[in-house]
Design a protein around this motif. Structure first.
Motif, PDB file in Angstrom:
ATOM      1  N   ARG A 116      53.001 -27.586 -12.229  1.00 55.90           N
ATOM      2  CA  ARG A 116      52.732 -25.836 -13.059  1.00 55.90           C
ATOM      3  C   ARG A 116      52.026 -25.483 -12.015  1.00 55.90           C
ATOM      4  NH1 ARG A 116      50.520 -26.775 -19.206  1.00 55.90           N
ATOM      5  NH2 ARG A 116      49.407 -26.673 -18.187  1.00 55.90           N
ATOM      6  N   LEU A 117      52.710 -24.267 -11.849  1.00 57.19           N
ATOM      7  CA  LEU A 117      51.731 -23.598 -10.344  1.00 57.19           C
ATOM      8  C   LEU A 117      51.176 -21.873 -11.660  1.00 57.19           C
ATOM      9  CD1 LEU A 117      53.878 -23.297  -7.564  1.00 57.19           C
ATOM     10  CD2 LEU A 117      51.793 -25.178  -7.517  1.00 57.19           C
ATOM     11  N   HIS A 118      49.791 -21.477 -10.843  1.00 60.91           N
ATOM     12  CA  HIS A 118      49.821 -20.367 -12.024  1.00 60.91           C
ATOM     13  C   HIS A 118      49.186 -19.856 -10.292  1.00 60.91           C
ATOM     14  CE1 HIS A 118      50.458 -21.958 -16.281  1.00 60.91           C
ATOM     15  NE2 HIS A 118      49.208 -23.351 -15.616  1.00 60.91           N
ATOM     16  N   ALA A 119      49.411 -18.774 -10.607  1.00 62.97           N
ATOM     17  CA  ALA A 119      48.738 -17.436  -9.513  1.00 62.97           C
ATOM     18  C   ALA A 119      47.504 -17.090  -9.685  1.00 62.97           C
ATOM     19  CB  ALA A 119      50.019 -16.343  -8.769  1.00 62.97           C
ATOM     20  N   ASP A 120      47.079 -17.150 -10.800  1.00 61.41           N
ATOM     21  CA  ASP A 120      45.970 -16.348 -12.008  1.00 61.41           C
ATOM     22  C   ASP A 120      45.358 -17.850 -11.896  1.00 61.41           C
ATOM     23  OD1 ASP A 120      44.366 -14.571 -13.295  1.00 61.41           O
ATOM     24  OD2 ASP A 120      45.279 -12.730 -12.677  1.00 61.41           O
ATOM     25  N   TYR A 121      44.048 -18.030 -12.479  1.00 57.42           N
ATOM     26  CA  TYR A 121      43.132 -18.616 -12.534  1.00 57.42           C
ATOM     27  C   TYR A 121      43.340 -18.310 -14.040  1.00 57.42           C
ATOM     28  CZ  TYR A 121      39.214 -15.236 -13.318  1.00 57.42           C
ATOM     29  OH  TYR A 121      38.372 -13.950 -13.438  1.00 57.42           O
ATOM     30  N   ARG A 122      43.313 -16.876 -15.010  1.00 58.27           N
ATOM     31  CA  ARG A 122      43.121 -17.013 -15.990  1.00 58.27           C
ATOM     32  C   ARG A 122      43.865 -17.659 -17.083  1.00 58.27           C
ATOM     33  NH1 ARG A 122      41.361 -11.190 -13.749  1.00 58.27           N
ATOM     34  NH2 ARG A 122      42.697 -11.431 -12.288  1.00 58.27           N
ATOM     35  N   ILE A 133      44.779 -27.916 -20.623  1.00 62.58           N
ATOM     36  CA  ILE A 133      44.213 -28.578 -19.640  1.00 62.58           C
ATOM     37  C   ILE A 133      42.832 -28.159 -19.918  1.00 62.58           C
ATOM     38  CG2 ILE A 133      43.494 -27.159 -17.665  1.00 62.58           C
ATOM     39  CD1 ILE A 133      46.343 -26.175 -16.613  1.00 62.58           C
ATOM     40  N   ASP A 134      41.776 -28.892 -19.830  1.00 62.13           N
ATOM     41  CA  ASP A 134      41.013 -29.191 -20.366  1.00 62.13           C
ATOM     42  C   ASP A 134      39.729 -29.709 -19.525  1.00 62.13           C
ATOM     43  OD1 ASP A 134      41.686 -30.617 -22.847  1.00 62.13           O
ATOM     44  OD2 ASP A 134      41.965 -32.481 -22.036  1.00 62.13           O
ATOM     45  N   ALA A 135      39.983 -29.441 -17.783  1.00 58.72           N
ATOM     46  CA  ALA A 135      38.961 -29.798 -17.376  1.00 58.72           C
ATOM     47  C   ALA A 135      39.772 -28.155 -15.690  1.00 58.72           C
ATOM     48  CB  ALA A 135      38.414 -30.757 -16.437  1.00 58.72           C
ATOM     49  N   VAL A 136      38.728 -27.917 -14.905  1.00 60.34           N
ATOM     50  CA  VAL A 136      39.044 -27.053 -13.757  1.00 60.34           C
ATOM     51  C   VAL A 136      38.274 -27.684 -12.656  1.00 60.34           C
ATOM     52  CG1 VAL A 136      40.452 -25.499 -15.085  1.00 60.34           C
ATOM     53  CG2 VAL A 136      37.567 -25.271 -14.361  1.00 60.34           C
ATOM     54  N   VAL A 137      38.498 -27.771 -11.287  1.00 58.96           N
ATOM     55  CA  VAL A 137      38.071 -27.341  -9.764  1.00 58.96           C
ATOM     56  C   VAL A 137      38.131 -25.818  -9.503  1.00 58.96           C
ATOM     57  CG1 VAL A 137      37.877 -28.637  -8.088  1.00 58.96           C
ATOM     58  CG2 VAL A 137      38.890 -29.542  -9.732  1.00 58.96           C
ATOM     59  N   VAL A 138      37.088 -25.483  -9.112  1.00 60.66           N
ATOM     60  CA  VAL A 138      36.779 -23.457  -9.488  1.00 60.66           C
ATOM     61  C   VAL A 138      36.572 -24.352  -7.661  1.00 60.66           C
ATOM     62  CG1 VAL A 138      35.342 -22.262  -9.648  1.00 60.66           C
ATOM     63  CG2 VAL A 138      35.707 -23.035 -11.262  1.00 60.66           C
ATOM     64  N   ALA A 139      37.898 -23.988  -6.738  1.00 62.25           N
ATOM     65  CA  ALA A 139      36.989 -23.720  -5.489  1.00 62.25           C
ATOM     66  C   ALA A 139      36.742 -22.771  -4.660  1.00 62.25           C
ATOM     67  CB  ALA A 139      37.642 -24.904  -4.622  1.00 62.25           C
ATOM     68  N   THR A 140      36.663 -22.054  -5.384  1.00 61.45           N
ATOM     69  CA  THR A 140      37.077 -19.944  -5.175  1.00 61.45           C
ATOM     70  C   THR A 140      35.628 -19.321  -3.822  1.00 61.45           C
ATOM     71  OG1 THR A 140      35.597 -19.162  -6.696  1.00 61.45           O
ATOM     72  CG2 THR A 140      37.879 -18.891  -7.288  1.00 61.45           C
ATOM     73  N   PRO A 141      36.120 -18.946  -3.218  1.00 61.42           N
ATOM     74  CA  PRO A 141      34.712 -17.970  -2.661  1.00 61.42           C
ATOM     75  C   PRO A 141      33.320 -18.101  -2.952  1.00 61.42           C
ATOM     76  CG  PRO A 141      37.120 -17.184  -1.786  1.00 61.42           C
ATOM     77  CD  PRO A 141      37.090 -17.770  -2.747  1.00 61.42           C
ATOM     78  N   THR A 142      32.124 -17.884  -2.312  1.00 61.63           N
ATOM     79  CA  THR A 142      31.204 -18.192  -3.606  1.00 61.63           C
ATOM     80  C   THR A 142      31.238 -16.290  -4.299  1.00 61.63           C
ATOM     81  OG1 THR A 142      30.245 -19.520  -2.039  1.00 61.63           O
ATOM     82  CG2 THR A 142      28.905 -17.735  -3.137  1.00 61.63           C
ATOM     83  N   GLU A 190      32.426 -14.935 -10.954  1.00 57.29           N
ATOM     84  CA  GLU A 190      33.101 -14.361 -12.729  1.00 57.29           C
ATOM     85  C   GLU A 190      34.278 -15.335 -13.469  1.00 57.29           C
ATOM     86  OE1 GLU A 190      37.419 -12.057 -12.484  1.00 57.29           O
ATOM     87  OE2 GLU A 190      35.791 -11.597 -10.663  1.00 57.29           O
ATOM     88  N   VAL A 191      35.027 -16.369 -11.903  1.00 59.49           N
ATOM     89  CA  VAL A 191      35.342 -17.533 -12.479  1.00 59.49           C
ATOM     90  C   VAL A 191      35.078 -18.971 -13.755  1.00 59.49           C
ATOM     91  CG1 VAL A 191      36.939 -19.749 -12.180  1.00 59.49           C
ATOM     92  CG2 VAL A 191      37.202 -16.929 -10.889  1.00 59.49           C
ATOM     93  N   LEU A 192      33.125 -18.956 -12.704  1.00 57.43           N
ATOM     94  CA  LEU A 192      32.756 -19.981 -13.608  1.00 57.43           C
ATOM     95  C   LEU A 192      32.347 -19.098 -15.323  1.00 57.43           C
ATOM     96  CD1 LEU A 192      30.171 -21.123 -10.601  1.00 57.43           C
ATOM     97  CD2 LEU A 192      31.758 -22.015 -12.106  1.00 57.43           C
ATOM     98  N   LEU A 193      31.987 -18.305 -15.307  1.00 57.46           N
ATOM     99  CA  LEU A 193      31.646 -17.674 -16.382  1.00 57.46           C
ATOM    100  C   LEU A 193      32.730 -17.416 -17.129  1.00 57.46           C
ATOM    101  CD1 LEU A 193      29.685 -14.807 -15.736  1.00 57.46           C
ATOM    102  CD2 LEU A 193      28.747 -16.801 -16.379  1.00 57.46           C
ATOM    103  N   ALA A 194      34.269 -16.397 -16.572  1.00 55.58           N
ATOM    104  CA  ALA A 194      35.467 -16.662 -17.860  1.00 55.58           C
ATOM    105  C   ALA A 194      36.076 -18.321 -17.513  1.00 55.58           C
ATOM    106  CB  ALA A 194      36.253 -16.157 -16.546  1.00 55.58           C
ATOM    107  N   ALA A 195      35.858 -19.910 -17.262  1.00 55.30           N
ATOM    108  CA  ALA A 195      36.044 -20.826 -17.577  1.00 55.30           C
ATOM    109  C   ALA A 195      34.916 -21.509 -18.076  1.00 55.30           C
ATOM    110  CB  ALA A 195      35.657 -21.746 -16.121  1.00 55.30           C
ATOM    111  N   ALA A 196      33.769 -21.416 -18.187  1.00 46.45           N
ATOM    112  CA  ALA A 196      32.519 -21.737 -19.697  1.00 46.45           C
ATOM    113  C   ALA A 196      33.023 -21.220 -20.802  1.00 46.45           C
ATOM    114  CB  ALA A 196      31.458 -21.245 -18.672  1.00 46.45           C
ATOM    115  N   ALA A 197      33.042 -19.454 -20.962  1.00 46.74           N
ATOM    116  CA  ALA A 197      33.784 -18.666 -22.418  1.00 46.74           C
ATOM    117  C   ALA A 197      35.267 -20.125 -22.197  1.00 46.74           C
ATOM    118  CB  ALA A 197      33.598 -17.521 -21.879  1.00 46.74           C
TER     119      ALA A 197
END
Length: 82
Positions: free
Chosen positions: A12-18, A26-35, A40-47
């Motif tokens: 499975r592939l996703h072009a959009d992290y959302r 999916i229970d866990a994510v590795v966030v490896a985006t540019p600083t 934005e991604v960390l706040l969304a993942a926590a929520a």
């Protein structure tokens, strides 16, 4: 992206992290985006209630770092220091 995923056996592939954050299986994510986009991604993942792993600084701005820490406390550890 699809060709590389197929070659590697990715199911499975996703072009959009959302889309990943919306996936209930999916229970866990590795966030490896540019600083610059990490905040934005960390706040969304926590929520979204995902367990989060990242090796980067959450931001370069102290106020935004505090926002991420507050979100993590709110969703995961309200009684622990993060």
């Amino acid at each position: 992206m699809a060709t590389i995923g197929t070659d590697l056996g990715v199911k499975r592939l996703h072009a959009d992290y959302r889309d990943v954050l919306d996936a209930h299986d999916i229970d866990a994510v590795v966030v490896a985006t540019p600083t610059s986009t990490l905040h934005e991604v960390l706040l969304a993942a926590a929520a979204a209630g995902k367990q989060i792993f990242t090796e980067k600084p959450t931001d370069l701005d102290l106020e935004r770092i505090d926002q991420v820490n507050a979100a993590l406390r709110k969703y995961f550890a309200p009684d622990r220091q993060i």
